[in-house]
Scaffold this active site. Structure first.
Site, PDB file in Angstrom:
ATOM      1  N   LYS A  45     -39.247  41.563  45.781  1.00 24.18           N
ATOM      2  CA  LYS A  45     -38.241  40.830  46.415  1.00 24.18           C
ATOM      3  C   LYS A  45     -37.026  40.854  45.482  1.00 24.18           C
ATOM      4  CE  LYS A  45     -39.635  36.681  46.120  1.00 24.18           C
ATOM      5  NZ  LYS A  45     -41.671  36.563  46.045  1.00 24.18           N
TER       6      LYS A  45
ATOM      7  N   ARG B 136     -48.102  46.298  38.372  1.00 24.88           N
ATOM      8  CA  ARG B 136     -46.718  45.663  37.844  1.00 24.88           C
ATOM      9  C   ARG B 136     -46.460  45.063  36.383  1.00 24.88           C
ATOM     10  NH1 ARG B 136     -43.494  41.086  40.681  1.00 24.88           N
ATOM     11  NH2 ARG B 136     -44.829  39.262  39.818  1.00 24.88           N
TER      12      ARG B 136
ATOM     13  N   ARG C 286     -51.976  32.809  43.152  1.00 22.11           N
ATOM     14  CA  ARG C 286     -50.714  32.661  43.481  1.00 22.11           C
ATOM     15  C   ARG C 286     -50.130  32.912  44.551  1.00 22.11           C
ATOM     16  NH1 ARG C 286     -47.454  36.753  39.680  1.00 22.11           N
ATOM     17  NH2 ARG C 286     -45.661  35.814  39.971  1.00 22.11           N
TER      18      ARG C 286
HETATM   19  P1  AMP Z   1     -41.792  34.588  39.898  1.00 25.26           P
HETATM   20  O1  AMP Z   1     -41.260  35.787  38.622  1.00 25.26           O
HETATM   21  O2  AMP Z   1     -41.095  34.461  40.729  1.00 25.26           O
HETATM   22  O3  AMP Z   1     -42.823  35.051  40.257  1.00 25.26           O
HETATM   23  O4  AMP Z   1     -41.562  33.253  39.381  1.00 25.26           O
HETATM   24  C1  AMP Z   1     -42.887  33.065  37.796  1.00 25.26           C
HETATM   25  C2  AMP Z   1     -43.325  31.731  38.303  1.00 25.26           C
HETATM   26  O5  AMP Z   1     -42.016  30.350  37.953  1.00 25.26           O
HETATM   27  C3  AMP Z   1     -44.014  31.109  39.527  1.00 25.26           C
HETATM   28  O6  AMP Z   1     -45.759  31.320  40.334  1.00 25.26           O
HETATM   29  C4  AMP Z   1     -43.747  29.395  38.854  1.00 25.26           C
HETATM   30  O7  AMP Z   1     -44.695  28.978  38.928  1.00 25.26           O
HETATM   31  C5  AMP Z   1     -42.719  29.806  38.660  1.00 25.26           C
HETATM   32  N1  AMP Z   1     -41.355  29.458  39.804  1.00 25.26           N
HETATM   33  C6  AMP Z   1     -40.459  29.963  40.098  1.00 25.26           C
HETATM   34  N2  AMP Z   1     -39.437  30.150  41.024  1.00 25.26           N
HETATM   35  C7  AMP Z   1     -39.870  28.951  41.515  1.00 25.26           C
HETATM   36  C8  AMP Z   1     -39.822  27.910  42.560  1.00 25.26           C
HETATM   37  N3  AMP Z   1     -38.601  28.102  43.078  1.00 25.26           N
HETATM   38  N4  AMP Z   1     -40.240  26.312  42.797  1.00 25.26           N
HETATM   39  C9  AMP Z   1     -41.834  26.403  41.402  1.00 25.26           C
HETATM   40  N5  AMP Z   1     -42.208  27.437  40.681  1.00 25.26           N
HETATM   41  C10 AMP Z   1     -41.285  28.709  40.168  1.00 25.26           C
END
Ligand code: AMP
Length: 210
Positions: free
Chosen positions: A13, A123, A167
């Site tokens: 994404k 990554r 995750r």
């Molecule tokens: P990402 O970089 O998008 O994978 O986000 C890393 C981490 O940030 C996730 O595993 C969550 O702990 C937190 N996080 C990011 N976006 C959200 C969201 N929309 N809702 C809840 N937690 C989030």
């Protein structure tokens, strides 16, 4: 155009969000990057989010909804935006609706779990500017160094294999139901994630216009 990119962590994404952001000249907004930035700056919100993030769990809805409400009110979002990593739960999607935000299209990038686990192992991210790379699929020009800002690339703590499994579990349980939510609204398009980034981009761009 107001877009949402859905998909499991590691489905690509973030990379697609960066590419579409340049092509359509609309900002890509990653709640993950905003939270990591807050953590780096030692803000109260960042510190509160850290424990959830490190364990691969979702940060509470009220925290991320607050972040998005503030970010979407900024001037650069008025002609459209790409949301990367938000919404991740049904209450977050409902909050967007309640803010009066009309989403034009939701693209879900589909990649099987076993491929994701393999991809996440490679990554690498830049902690300074947030750019994301892969040791095989998206190599930086110079190994271990960010093309954009020259900083060192690292593996995110939450990309460790056990955290990735958690995750993925959280994704299937809490985020995947959003596909049904947006399908009902006629906004969902599924895109099969490809080996080559440019091939996924071609499918994603086609899905924006069909
Ligand atoms: P990402 O970089 O998008 O994978 O986000 C890393 C981490 O940030 C996730 O595993 C969550 O702990 C937190 N996080 C990011 N976006 C959200 C969201 N929309 N809702 C809840 N937690 C989030």
């Amino acid at each position: 155009m107001n877009l949402i990119l859905l998909g499991a962590p590691g489905a690509g994404k973030g990379t697609q969000a960066e590419i579409i952001c340049e092509k359509l000249s609309i900002p890509a907004i990653s709640t993950g990057n905003i939270i990591r930035e807050a953590l780096k700056n030692g803000t109260e919100m960042g510190l509160k989010a850290k424990a959830y993030m490190d364990e691969g769990k979702l940060v509470p809805d009220d925290v991320v909804i607050g972040i998005i409400r503030e970010r979407l009110s900024e001037d650069d979002c008025q002609n459209g935006f790409i949301l990367d990593g938000f919404p991740r739960t049904i209450p977050q999607a409902e909050a967007l609706d309640q803010m009066g935000i009309v989403i034009d299209r939701v693209i879900s990038i589909e990649v099987p779990d076993d491929k994701i686990a393999a991809r996440m192992a490679g990554r690498r991210v830049c902690l300074k500017c947030g750019a994301s790379y892969h040791t095989e699929y998206k190599k930086p020009a110079k190994e271990g160094i960010c093309n954009a800002c020259g900083s060192e690339l690292v593996q995110r703590k939450d990309d460790a294999p056990e955290t990735v499994l958690e995750r993925l579990h959280v994704y299937h349980e809490q985020t995947e139901p959003l596909k049904g939510y947006y399908e009902k609204a006629g906004k969902l398009r599924l895109v099969e994630g490809q080996e080559e980034v440019k091939d996924t981009t071609a499918l994603t761009l086609a899905a924006l216009n069909d």
